[in-house]
Design a protein around this motif. Sequence first.
Motif, short mmCIF file in Angstrom:
data_model
loop_
_atom_site.label_atom_id
_atom_site.label_comp_id
_atom_site.label_asym_id
_atom_site.label_seq_id
_atom_site.Cartn_x
_atom_site.Cartn_y
_atom_site.Cartn_z
N SER A 80 -4.73 1.01 -0.35
CA SER A 80 -3.98 1.87 -1.26
C SER A 80 -4.90 2.91 -1.88
N GLY A 84 -2.13 0.69 -9.31
CA GLY A 84 -2.32 -0.34 -8.29
C GLY A 84 -3.24 -1.43 -8.77
N THR A 140 0.83 -1.20 0.00
CA THR A 140 0.00 0.00 0.00
C THR A 140 0.86 1.25 0.00
N ASP A 178 2.42 1.66 -3.48
CA ASP A 178 1.42 2.12 -4.46
C ASP A 178 1.07 3.59 -4.24
N SER A 179 0.99 4.00 -2.97
CA SER A 179 0.63 5.39 -2.67
C SER A 179 1.70 6.35 -3.18
#
Length: 293
Positions: A281, A91, A77, A80-81
Amino acid sequence: MNFRQLEYFTTAARLKSISKAAQELHVAQPPVSRQIALLEDELGVCLFLRTNKGIELTEAGQSLYVQSKHIFQSMHTMIDSVRDIDQGLRGCLKLGSIYSTISFTLDFLKKYHAEYPNVEYYIRMGTPGDLLNDLSNGDLHVIFLRGTTSEISGSWERILGEETLEVILTESLDPAPGLDYIPIERLRDVPMCLLRSDDLWSYNNYLINECQRNGFSPNVVCQCYDTPMALQMVQSGFGISFLPPALVNIIGSHELYSKPIRGITAKSYPTMMWNSSVMYSGCVKRFIDMFGQ
């Protein structure tokens, strides 16, 4: 303890095999075994039981496996962020749906994909119990069911609509061919293919109770594990069923149609559900923001 040890451990736990874990991780088997052994020594517990069929998690191993999955999910997460900021929303969005809510799932995906074309999708169709378990374990981000449930602590849900359950049937087994509805007494002796008695939403039990309340026990010739099987049994002429009428459009059969039962108003509620206790995410948060309000 380090991330490599946890990666080796979680992969072996998921595959229930150290040799298969080594193959998936593209390393030799001895380093995997050694890192897991070092992890067991550091924690002072046995994580696996060796059996003739492979390896099984001990109670301590199961606890570590669940927590390790959350650690890796949080790490993905975070990655992806950070990528979202520089590359636009990306994502993987993992969705689950029962058969009768797949149209809602696809409608939402079309709208979402139009705005965020770089997001990838993992979509699974399954039984309510399986999907709830996957949501609880973090293997799915959002699921689409029918009805509300408190199965998962911290879960949130949005009711998407309301349908009155109806009889799904073919012309050959229609007990009221000249009517737009079916008087419940005409269901006496008509063969029925219902969902199994432990179905999460109790469609089966509701109809059986209503029939008994009207003085007869229904002729249940088959209890089906899931909705697609019930529809196939109806289409094959084994009996009628009691399901949401939207299923007639989903299966796309000219032989099937639906009729309400006079005096019965059992409702079915298509529902979107997610786990509020999980750190999602950006692409998952955006999907929930778009459709979960």
